[in-house]
Design a protein around this motif. Sequence first.
Motif, PDB file in Angstrom:
ATOM      1  N   MET A   1       0.840  -1.167   0.000  1.00 37.71           N
ATOM      2  CA  MET A   1       0.000   0.000   0.000  1.00 37.71           C
ATOM      3  C   MET A   1       0.892   1.240   0.000  1.00 37.71           C
ATOM      4  N   THR A   2       0.619   2.161  -0.878  1.00 42.08           N
ATOM      5  CA  THR A   2       1.344   3.415  -0.968  1.00 42.08           C
ATOM      6  C   THR A   2       0.712   4.437  -0.039  1.00 42.08           C
ATOM      7  N   THR A   3       1.558   5.188   0.663  1.00 42.76           N
ATOM      8  CA  THR A   3       1.075   6.261   1.529  1.00 42.76           C
ATOM      9  C   THR A   3       1.566   7.579   0.959  1.00 42.76           C
ATOM     10  N   LEU A   4       0.660   8.543   0.851  1.00 41.50           N
ATOM     11  CA  LEU A   4       1.039   9.854   0.358  1.00 41.50           C
ATOM     12  C   LEU A   4       1.952  10.547   1.346  1.00 41.50           C
ATOM     13  N   HIS A   5       2.944  11.282   0.840  1.00 42.27           N
ATOM     14  CA  HIS A   5       3.776  12.111   1.692  1.00 42.27           C
ATOM     15  C   HIS A   5       3.167  13.505   1.681  1.00 42.27           C
ATOM     16  N   GLN A   6       2.323  13.742   2.663  1.00 41.40           N
ATOM     17  CA  GLN A   6       1.613  15.012   2.760  1.00 41.40           C
ATOM     18  C   GLN A   6       1.994  15.645   4.087  1.00 41.40           C
ATOM     19  N   GLU A   7       2.925  16.591   4.041  1.00 42.45           N
ATOM     20  CA  GLU A   7       3.414  17.203   5.270  1.00 42.45           C
ATOM     21  C   GLU A   7       2.318  18.012   5.950  1.00 42.45           C
ATOM     22  N   HIS A   8       2.247  17.857   7.280  1.00 43.49           N
ATOM     23  CA  HIS A   8       1.328  18.670   8.079  1.00 43.49           C
ATOM     24  C   HIS A   8       2.076  19.977   8.357  1.00 43.49           C
ATOM     25  N   PRO A   9       1.713  21.081   7.702  1.00 38.98           N
ATOM     26  CA  PRO A   9       2.551  22.279   7.665  1.00 38.98           C
ATOM     27  C   PRO A   9       2.799  22.988   8.998  1.00 38.98           C
ATOM     28  N   VAL A  10       1.799  23.155   9.816  1.00 42.13           N
ATOM     29  CA  VAL A  10       1.999  23.853  11.088  1.00 42.13           C
ATOM     30  C   VAL A  10       1.608  22.884  12.194  1.00 42.13           C
ATOM     31  N   HIS A  11       2.626  22.320  12.823  1.00 43.70           N
ATOM     32  CA  HIS A  11       2.352  21.345  13.874  1.00 43.70           C
ATOM     33  C   HIS A  11       3.408  21.501  14.957  1.00 43.70           C
ATOM     34  N   GLU A  12       3.119  22.336  15.929  1.00 41.86           N
ATOM     35  CA  GLU A  12       4.087  22.628  16.983  1.00 41.86           C
ATOM     36  C   GLU A  12       4.084  21.580  18.089  1.00 41.86           C
ATOM     37  N   HIS A  13       3.035  20.780  18.171  1.00 46.82           N
ATOM     38  CA  HIS A  13       2.915  19.755  19.202  1.00 46.82           C
ATOM     39  C   HIS A  13       3.842  18.584  18.888  1.00 46.82           C
ATOM     40  N   ALA A  14       4.563  18.114  19.884  1.00 46.81           N
ATOM     41  CA  ALA A  14       5.428  16.945  19.711  1.00 46.81           C
ATOM     42  C   ALA A  14       4.696  15.708  20.224  1.00 46.81           C
ATOM     43  N   HIS A  15       4.361  14.795  19.307  1.00 50.33           N
ATOM     44  CA  HIS A  15       3.694  13.562  19.705  1.00 50.33           C
ATOM     45  C   HIS A  15       4.698  12.606  20.336  1.00 50.33           C
ATOM     46  N   GLY A  16       4.187  11.776  21.210  1.00 50.05           N
ATOM     47  CA  GLY A  16       5.009  10.764  21.865  1.00 50.05           C
ATOM     48  C   GLY A  16       4.164   9.981  22.844  1.00 50.05           C
ATOM     49  N   PRO A  17       4.765   9.045  23.566  1.00 47.42           N
ATOM     50  CA  PRO A  17       4.016   8.156  24.454  1.00 47.42           C
ATOM     51  C   PRO A  17       3.145   8.856  25.498  1.00 47.42           C
ATOM     52  N   SER A  18       3.498  10.065  25.904  1.00 49.49           N
ATOM     53  CA  SER A  18       2.708  10.745  26.941  1.00 49.49           C
ATOM     54  C   SER A  18       2.072  12.040  26.450  1.00 49.49           C
ATOM     55  N   CYS A  19       1.831  12.171  25.143  1.00 52.60           N
ATOM     56  CA  CYS A  19       1.306  13.425  24.599  1.00 52.60           C
ATOM     57  C   CYS A  19      -0.204  13.577  24.771  1.00 52.60           C
ATOM     58  N   GLY A  20      -0.892  12.477  25.088  1.00 51.95           N
ATOM     59  CA  GLY A  20      -2.338  12.548  25.267  1.00 51.95           C
ATOM     60  C   GLY A  20      -3.148  12.160  24.051  1.00 51.95           C
ATOM     61  N   HIS A  21      -2.499  11.919  22.913  1.00 58.59           N
ATOM     62  CA  HIS A  21      -3.209  11.476  21.710  1.00 58.59           C
ATOM     63  C   HIS A  21      -3.034   9.975  21.547  1.00 58.59           C
ATOM     64  N   GLN A  22      -4.053   9.328  20.984  1.00 57.13           N
ATOM     65  CA  GLN A  22      -4.021   7.882  20.821  1.00 57.13           C
ATOM     66  C   GLN A  22      -2.927   7.474  19.847  1.00 57.13           C
ATOM     67  N   ALA A  23      -2.041   6.591  20.291  1.00 57.99           N
ATOM     68  CA  ALA A  23      -0.999   6.032  19.436  1.00 57.99           C
ATOM     69  C   ALA A  23      -1.586   4.858  18.672  1.00 57.99           C
ATOM     70  N   VAL A  24      -1.303   4.812  17.371  1.00 59.57           N
ATOM     71  CA  VAL A  24      -1.868   3.784  16.509  1.00 59.57           C
ATOM     72  C   VAL A  24      -0.736   3.107  15.746  1.00 59.57           C
ATOM     73  N   PRO A  25      -0.395   1.847  16.093  1.00 59.26           N
ATOM     74  CA  PRO A  25       0.628   1.151  15.310  1.00 59.26           C
ATOM     75  C   PRO A  25       0.172   1.049  13.858  1.00 59.26           C
ATOM     76  N   HIS A  26       1.081   1.344  12.931  1.00 60.71           N
ATOM     77  CA  HIS A  26       0.738   1.356  11.508  1.00 60.71           C
ATOM     78  C   HIS A  26       1.950   0.893  10.708  1.00 60.71           C
TER      79      HIS A  26
END
Length: 98
Positions: free
Chosen positions: A1-26
């Motif tokens: 499966m091909t995934t588009l490389h679509q940069e999220h232009p303004v994203h100051e939040h650093a995701h990680g194990p304790s960021c509060g957003h659901q981590a999804v193995p992919h």
Amino acid sequence: MTTLHQEHPVHEHAHGPSCGHQAVPHGDHVDYAHDGHLHAAHDGHWDECEPGAHVTHASHEHRHGPDCGHPAVTHGDHVDYVHDGHRHAEHDGHWDDH
């Protein structure tokens, strides 16, 4: 499966194990569910992790839903279900790989 490389232009939040957003193995990385879309780290920035084409998940007999045991992730106008390192989305009577 091909995934588009679509940069999220303004994203100051650093995701990680304790960021509060659901981590999804992919596949070979981890996406983070954020505001109805999924972000993946890529070369020092965050990408929208979206499939590049319509990919039907062949031979998928399992019916996903609120009690199926797989994590549900809001993704735009639908819900994906995390299953075996990828996301499934219901589409026109079948399941797509996301």
